[in-house]
Design a protein around this motif. Sequence first.
Motif, PDB file in Angstrom:
ATOM      1  N   SER A  78       0.772  -1.181   0.009  1.00  0.00           N
ATOM      2  CA  SER A  78      -0.090   0.036   0.049  1.00  0.00           C
ATOM      3  C   SER A  78       0.735   1.114  -0.025  1.00  0.00           C
ATOM      4  N   ASN A  79       2.056   0.929   0.506  1.00  0.00           N
ATOM      5  CA  ASN A  79       3.030   2.363   0.328  1.00  0.00           C
ATOM      6  C   ASN A  79       3.407   2.436  -1.006  1.00  0.00           C
ATOM      7  N   ILE A  80       3.475   1.743  -2.031  1.00  0.00           N
ATOM      8  CA  ILE A  80       3.649   1.926  -3.437  1.00  0.00           C
ATOM      9  C   ILE A  80       2.358   2.667  -3.792  1.00  0.00           C
ATOM     10  N   ALA A  81       1.266   2.252  -3.480  1.00  0.00           N
ATOM     11  CA  ALA A  81       0.297   3.128  -4.041  1.00  0.00           C
ATOM     12  C   ALA A  81       0.364   4.375  -3.633  1.00  0.00           C
ATOM     13  N   ARG A  82       0.738   4.646  -2.418  1.00  0.00           N
ATOM     14  CA  ARG A  82       1.104   6.082  -1.615  1.00  0.00           C
ATOM     15  C   ARG A  82       1.895   6.755  -2.549  1.00  0.00           C
ATOM     16  N   LEU A  83       2.748   6.149  -2.860  1.00  0.00           N
ATOM     17  CA  LEU A  83       4.095   6.797  -3.794  1.00  0.00           C
ATOM     18  C   LEU A  83       3.492   7.323  -5.017  1.00  0.00           C
ATOM     19  N   ASN A  84       2.884   6.306  -5.558  1.00  0.00           N
ATOM     20  CA  ASN A  84       2.238   6.557  -6.836  1.00  0.00           C
ATOM     21  C   ASN A  84       1.333   8.108  -6.885  1.00  0.00           C
ATOM     22  N   ARG A  85       0.302   7.799  -5.752  1.00  0.00           N
ATOM     23  CA  ARG A  85      -0.658   8.901  -5.297  1.00  0.00           C
ATOM     24  C   ARG A  85       0.320  10.189  -5.153  1.00  0.00           C
ATOM     25  N   GLU A  86       1.292  10.274  -4.129  1.00  0.00           N
ATOM     26  CA  GLU A  86       2.055  11.328  -4.000  1.00  0.00           C
ATOM     27  C   GLU A  86       2.700  11.952  -5.561  1.00  0.00           C
ATOM     28  N   PHE A  87       3.182  11.082  -6.187  1.00  0.00           N
ATOM     29  CA  PHE A  87       4.007  11.557  -7.441  1.00  0.00           C
ATOM     30  C   PHE A  87       3.020  12.156  -8.416  1.00  0.00           C
ATOM     31  N   ILE A  88       1.936  11.424  -8.532  1.00  0.00           N
ATOM     32  CA  ILE A  88       0.932  11.870  -9.474  1.00  0.00           C
ATOM     33  C   ILE A  88       0.439  13.486  -8.862  1.00  0.00           C
ATOM     34  N   GLY A  89       0.002  13.497  -7.713  1.00  0.00           N
ATOM     35  CA  GLY A  89      -0.451  14.795  -6.941  1.00  0.00           C
ATOM     36  C   GLY A  89       0.792  15.633  -7.451  1.00  0.00           C
ATOM     37  N   ALA A  90       1.850  15.452  -7.090  1.00  0.00           N
ATOM     38  CA  ALA A  90       3.088  16.242  -7.108  1.00  0.00           C
ATOM     39  C   ALA A  90       3.185  16.738  -8.561  1.00  0.00           C
ATOM     40  N   LYS A  91       3.133  16.068  -9.548  1.00  0.00           N
ATOM     41  CA  LYS A  91       3.378  16.120 -11.070  1.00  0.00           C
ATOM     42  C   LYS A  91       2.152  17.021 -11.392  1.00  0.00           C
ATOM     43  N   VAL A  92       1.021  16.920 -10.912  1.00  0.00           N
ATOM     44  CA  VAL A  92      -0.212  17.658 -11.503  1.00  0.00           C
ATOM     45  C   VAL A  92      -0.116  19.110 -10.774  1.00  0.00           C
ATOM     46  N   CYS A  93       0.268  19.204  -9.566  1.00  0.00           N
ATOM     47  CA  CYS A  93      -0.023  20.341  -8.884  1.00  0.00           C
ATOM     48  C   CYS A  93       1.107  21.140  -8.548  1.00  0.00           C
ATOM     49  N   TYR A  94       2.368  20.872  -8.488  1.00  0.00           N
ATOM     50  CA  TYR A  94       3.543  21.328  -8.005  1.00  0.00           C
ATOM     51  C   TYR A  94       4.096  22.370  -9.168  1.00  0.00           C
ATOM     52  N   GLU A  95       4.240  23.623  -8.663  1.00  0.00           N
ATOM     53  CA  GLU A  95       4.608  24.393  -9.728  1.00  0.00           C
ATOM     54  C   GLU A  95       6.037  24.992  -9.816  1.00  0.00           C
ATOM     55  N   ASN A  96       6.688  24.874  -8.782  1.00  0.00           N
ATOM     56  CA  ASN A  96       8.051  25.443  -8.664  1.00  0.00           C
ATOM     57  C   ASN A  96       8.934  24.254  -9.408  1.00  0.00           C
ATOM     58  N   GLU A  97      10.250  24.750  -9.626  1.00  0.00           N
ATOM     59  CA  GLU A  97      11.110  23.876 -10.264  1.00  0.00           C
ATOM     60  C   GLU A  97      11.771  22.937  -8.996  1.00  0.00           C
ATOM     61  N   VAL A  98      11.821  21.824  -9.486  1.00  0.00           N
ATOM     62  CA  VAL A  98      12.430  20.812  -8.467  1.00  0.00           C
ATOM     63  C   VAL A  98      13.902  20.903  -8.191  1.00  0.00           C
ATOM     64  N   THR A  99      14.344  21.396  -6.922  1.00  0.00           N
ATOM     65  CA  THR A  99      15.633  21.722  -7.051  1.00  0.00           C
ATOM     66  C   THR A  99      16.686  20.993  -6.219  1.00  0.00           C
ATOM     67  N   ARG A 100      15.924  19.928  -5.669  1.00  0.00           N
ATOM     68  CA  ARG A 100      16.703  18.816  -4.772  1.00  0.00           C
ATOM     69  C   ARG A 100      17.721  17.891  -5.766  1.00  0.00           C
ATOM     70  N   ALA A 101      18.780  17.642  -5.482  1.00  0.00           N
ATOM     71  CA  ALA A 101      19.667  16.515  -6.104  1.00  0.00           C
ATOM     72  C   ALA A 101      20.536  15.955  -5.211  1.00  0.00           C
ATOM     73  N   ALA A 102      20.940  14.851  -5.411  1.00  0.00           N
ATOM     74  CA  ALA A 102      21.681  13.866  -4.643  1.00  0.00           C
ATOM     75  C   ALA A 102      22.753  14.828  -3.871  1.00  0.00           C
ATOM     76  N   GLY A 103      22.750  14.429  -2.530  1.00  0.00           N
ATOM     77  CA  GLY A 103      23.916  15.333  -1.753  1.00  0.00           C
ATOM     78  C   GLY A 103      23.361  16.243  -0.939  1.00  0.00           C
ATOM     79  N   GLY A 104      22.122  16.691  -1.146  1.00  0.00           N
ATOM     80  CA  GLY A 104      21.635  17.645   0.040  1.00  0.00           C
ATOM     81  C   GLY A 104      20.571  18.629  -0.719  1.00  0.00           C
ATOM     82  N   ALA A 105      19.808  19.344   0.083  1.00  0.00           N
ATOM     83  CA  ALA A 105      18.891  20.262  -0.241  1.00  0.00           C
ATOM     84  C   ALA A 105      19.728  21.471  -1.078  1.00  0.00           C
TER      85      ALA A 105
END
Lengths: 221, 265
Positions: free
Chosen positions: B238-265
Motif C-alpha cells: 500500500s506504500n507503493i500506491a501512496r508513492l504513486n498518489r504522491e507522485f501523481i499529485g506532485a506532478k499535477v499540482c507542483y509549480e516550482n522547479e524541483v531543485t533537490r539533488a543527490a547530496g542535499g537540499a
Amino acid sequence: MNNKILEFSSISKKVFMALAGLFLIVFLLVHLTINLFLLLGDGGKLFTASAHFMSTNPVIKIFEVFLFGGFILHIIIGILLTLKNWASRPVGYNQSNKSKTAFFSKYMIWTGLIVFTFLAIHMMNFYFVKLGLVQPPDGVGKHEFYQMTILLFSNKVYSSIYIVLLIILGFHLNHAFKAAFQTLGLNHNKYNCTIGFLGTAYSIIVAGGFIIIPIYFMFFF
Amino acid sequence: MNLTLKIWRQPSVDKKGKFETYQINDISADCSFLEMLDQLNEKLINDSNGPVDFTKCPVSFDHDCREGICGMCGLYINGRPHGPDSGITTCQLHMRKFKDGDTIVVEPWRSKAFPIIRDLVVDRGALDKIIQAGGYVSVNTGGIPDANSIPISKRNSDLAMDAASCIGCGACVASCANASAMLFVSAKVSQLALLPQGKIEAKERVQSMVKEMDSLGFGNCSNTYGCEAECPKEISKSNIARLNREFIGAKVCYENEVTRAAGGA
C-alpha cells in the motif's frame, strides 16, 4: 532538475499505461455487448444494425481515434517498460524465484503480445475488410460482418485458437484490472477486496462472454 | 546436518564469477545461516596451505548486527531473498529450516544498480543515493520545539512508523522480477509524507527520489508484489500506491522547479 509535464518518469509511464488500459477495459465491455447480439437468433439483425451504427456514427468515429491511440500507447509503453525491466537485471539468478507472487503478473508482456497477435488477425478479418484493404471472403460483402463471423466461427480450428487466446486475454485482464488501480494510487483497505473481486469477475465475464460465441456457432448453430 | 553448498564466487566487479560447490558437515540445526558460513570460512582457512586458488579463500558476505536491524546481510538462498522463511533477514535464518543432505544455492542480490564487489557482497550505495535525493526533512537551526506542539493522528503515526521500519537491505530489489526499488522508495517517501514535518517538502521530495531511482538503473514496478512477500520488515505494498498518489499529485499540482539533488537540499 526541471519539473516538466512531459518528462516521463517510470511512474508517469505506468500511469499513462494504466489509463489507456482502463479505457480498453471499458471498450471491451462495449465490444462484448455487441458480440452477444450474435446469440439472439434473429439472423444477425441487431448485430448488423449495431455494427453499422458503430462504423458510421460520427461520435463513435472520434472514439475510434482514441481507441487506436489507447492501444498504441498501451503497447508502446508496455514494451518500453519491459525493455527497461530486462536491462535492470543483466545477470539473472541461477535459482528461479520462489517468492509468492501472482503467476500471470510476471508474464504480462507475453500475454500482452499474444493478445496483440490476436488483435492483428482480428483486424485483418474485420476492420481492414471494412476499409477495403483486405478482400472479404467469396460471396460476402465487405460490410456483412454477420456472414463473416459465421464463416470464421464455423471453422473449428479458428474457433479453438480464438478460445485459447481469449482465455489468455482473461488472465491478462485479471492482473491488469487490479494493477491499474494500484498504479493510479487507488489502494484502500476498505475497497481493495471489492476491486479484486471486480477484476476477477470482469475478466471471467469478458473472456467467458467472448468464448460462448464460437462455442454456440460450433455446436448449436 | 551435512550440507552441500553451491556458492557464487566472483573476485571483483570486473572479473567473471562462477558457482563453486563446497561440502560442509556437522552443522547444528540451531546455528544461524551466517554462523554456518562462518564455519565454512574457518574450514577453508584451516584447509589452506600457503597460496591457494581464489575459490579456496573464505567466502565474502555482508553482515553487521546479526540481529535483523542493520540491513547489511542479504543473500539470495534457494531462490528467495533472505532464504526460506518470511519476515526475517538472512542473519535471522536458522539452519533448522533446512534438512540433512540438502543442497543450498547461495547467490548475491542481482540488479544492475547493485554491482558485485566480491562473491556475495554487493554495493547497495544506490539506495543511499535515493535517500540523498530527498529522503530527509530540512531542519534549520533554532530552539527545540515542544514534543506535543504538532498534533499527529495515531493512524498516521502508526503507518509512518511501519514504513520507517525499512532497513534498506535491498530484498525488495532482489526479489522483484524487474529489480525495481519501488517498495524501498515508497517506504522512505511514506514515512515522511505521512507526518506534518515531512509534508512541507513532500511534493519536491517524491519527484526527486523517483527521478534518482529511475536514473540508477532500477526497473519499473509491475505489481507482482514479490517485494512485499520477501521484505524482512513486511512493508506493505500500500506504500507503493501512496508513492504513486504522491507522485501523481506532485506532478499535477507542483509549480516550482524541483531543485533537490543527490547530496542535499
